[in-house]
Design a protein around this motif. Structure first.
Motif, PDB file in Angstrom:
ATOM      1  N   ALA A 123      25.972  41.087  40.733  1.00 54.88           N
ATOM      2  CA  ALA A 123      26.650  42.624  42.051  1.00 54.88           C
ATOM      3  C   ALA A 123      27.810  41.614  42.538  1.00 54.88           C
ATOM      4  CB  ALA A 123      25.856  42.376  43.073  1.00 54.88           C
ATOM      5  N   HIS A 126      30.798  42.711  40.703  1.00 58.42           N
ATOM      6  CA  HIS A 126      30.725  43.319  40.377  1.00 58.42           C
ATOM      7  C   HIS A 126      31.995  44.491  41.395  1.00 58.42           C
ATOM      8  CE1 HIS A 126      29.647  47.692  38.089  1.00 58.42           C
ATOM      9  NE2 HIS A 126      29.763  47.890  39.615  1.00 58.42           N
ATOM     10  N   ASP A 127      30.920  44.011  42.984  1.00 62.10           N
ATOM     11  CA  ASP A 127      31.653  44.634  43.614  1.00 62.10           C
ATOM     12  C   ASP A 127      33.059  43.538  44.450  1.00 62.10           C
ATOM     13  OD1 ASP A 127      29.185  45.326  43.907  1.00 62.10           O
ATOM     14  OD2 ASP A 127      28.247  44.504  45.907  1.00 62.10           O
ATOM     15  N   HIS A 136      27.906  47.672  42.369  1.00 63.52           N
ATOM     16  CA  HIS A 136      27.141  47.198  41.832  1.00 63.52           C
ATOM     17  C   HIS A 136      25.796  48.189  41.826  1.00 63.52           C
ATOM     18  CE1 HIS A 136      24.417  44.790  39.736  1.00 63.52           C
ATOM     19  NE2 HIS A 136      24.788  44.392  38.714  1.00 63.52           N
ATOM     20  N   GLN A 137      24.449  48.161  42.877  1.00 61.98           N
ATOM     21  CA  GLN A 137      23.469  48.114  42.668  1.00 61.98           C
ATOM     22  C   GLN A 137      23.543  49.724  42.494  1.00 61.98           C
ATOM     23  OE1 GLN A 137      21.529  47.008  46.686  1.00 61.98           O
ATOM     24  NE2 GLN A 137      19.676  48.559  46.241  1.00 61.98           N
ATOM     25  N   ARG A 140      23.571  50.573  38.723  1.00 63.83           N
ATOM     26  CA  ARG A 140      23.230  50.183  37.872  1.00 63.83           C
ATOM     27  C   ARG A 140      21.893  50.785  37.971  1.00 63.83           C
ATOM     28  NH1 ARG A 140      18.123  46.826  37.888  1.00 63.83           N
ATOM     29  NH2 ARG A 140      18.382  45.076  36.195  1.00 63.83           N
TER      30      ARG A 140
END
Length: 311
Positions: A123, A126-127, A136-137, A140
């Motif tokens: 995460a 990605h962030d 990311h959360q 996903r």
């Protein structure tokens, strides 16, 4: 090697960049240099509808809606449904950060395909790439939702030099049930170009090959990666006039026509998808669509649009 093609109105694939606005900034990867402060451009919803209709007249089989983040445009839903109802295949490239109920209804249509980008299985990584905590959360979670709904999904992982990160992301996506995953290289355009001037060296060689891109300003470019090669505007002329003009022929002549059979793999879409792989039997059908003669839209009405926010 550059070969100057003749101006042509032949069209199979048209990308519509309906907005420059996005919840994310992607400071090192965004090919469009989009972000939260960018506008929806000069094109009205009616202008986009008119452009879609003109594309159908020219023989287009597929429309791609991109941005920015296309779902942020107030007219995204009716624009997409207009293309569906026109009998076109519709590819929607979204960051999947915030998806509403009416978006899922659209994505579930049989002639609609969905694509996104996934940067890391971690995460924080990605962030950092997107410039937005929680991205990311959100992405996903919506990838999982798409898989559970049985929505065809293409996911790109951009490899900016960290091959291990890219392969970890690919493995996680496959474990989540995403079968169409591609790891592609970052093109030196938009934010990824830094301070460098735009260059045709970043192009794959299939730009303007029965395809074009309409930018939020109405300008027509050879592709979304080659947005610096434009040739008129659909705000001032119809699409056929632009694609048959001397200016379009000149823009096409600047695209390097590469003979390397891997040169077009896989760089014609912002997702680095496989649509331009010349080794495929149908290089412009990367998403497994039914042929245009058999693909049918089931929708008969355009749902009301819900104005999105940057939440």
């Amino acid at each position: 090697m550059t070969i100057a093609p003749q101006a042509s109105t032949a069209l199979r694939f048209l990308s519509l960049e309906i907005t420059g606005r996005c919840q994310l900034t992607c400071p090192s990867l965004c090919y469009a240099a989009s972000g939260p402060t960018r506008s929806h451009g000069s094109m009205s919803e009616d202008d986009w509808w008119r452009t879609i209709d003109q594309a159908v007249t020219l023989g287009a089989e597929e429309i791609q809606l991109i941005g920015g983040e296309p779902t942020l445009h107030p007219g995204f839903v009716p624009i997409a449904w207009h293309a569906v109802n026109a009998g076109l295949r519709v590819r929607i490239y979204s960051n999947l950060f915030r998806i509403r109920a009416e978006h899922w209804q659209l994505f579930e249509q049989p002639t609609v395909r969905l694509a996104t980008t996934y940067h890391s299985s971690i995460a924080a990584e990605h962030d950092k790439i997107t410039g937005r905590e929680g991205s990311h959360q959100a992405t996903r979670g919506n990838i999982i939702e798409a898989v559970e709904r049985g929505i065809p999904l293409n996911v790109a992982v951009l490899d900016g030099g960290d091959h291990e990160r890219a392969e970890r992301a690919r493995a996680q996506l496959q474990a989540l049930g995403v079968h169409d995953v591609h790891v592609g290289k970052v093109r030196a355009v938009g934010n990824a170009a830094g301070t460098a001037l735009p260059s045709t060296s970043a192009l794959c060689g299939r730009c303007a090959d029965q395809r074009a891109t309409v930018l939020p300003t109405g300008d027509v470019a050879v592709c979304e990666i080659g947005r610096f090669l434009t040739a008129g505007s659909v705000l001032n002329a119809d699409l056929q006039s632009v694609l048959s003009s001397a200016r379009w022929a000149e823009a096409c002549a600047n695209v390097p026509r590469r003979r390397d059979p891997t040169a077009c793999h896989p760089d014609c879409q912002p997702a680095d998808s496989d649509s331009c792989d010349p080794g495929k039997n149908d290089p412009c059908n990367p998403m497994g669509y039914a042929p245009a003669a058999t693909a049918t839209a089931t929708a008969t009405a355009t749902p009301a649009a819900d104005v999105p926010t940057l939440l």
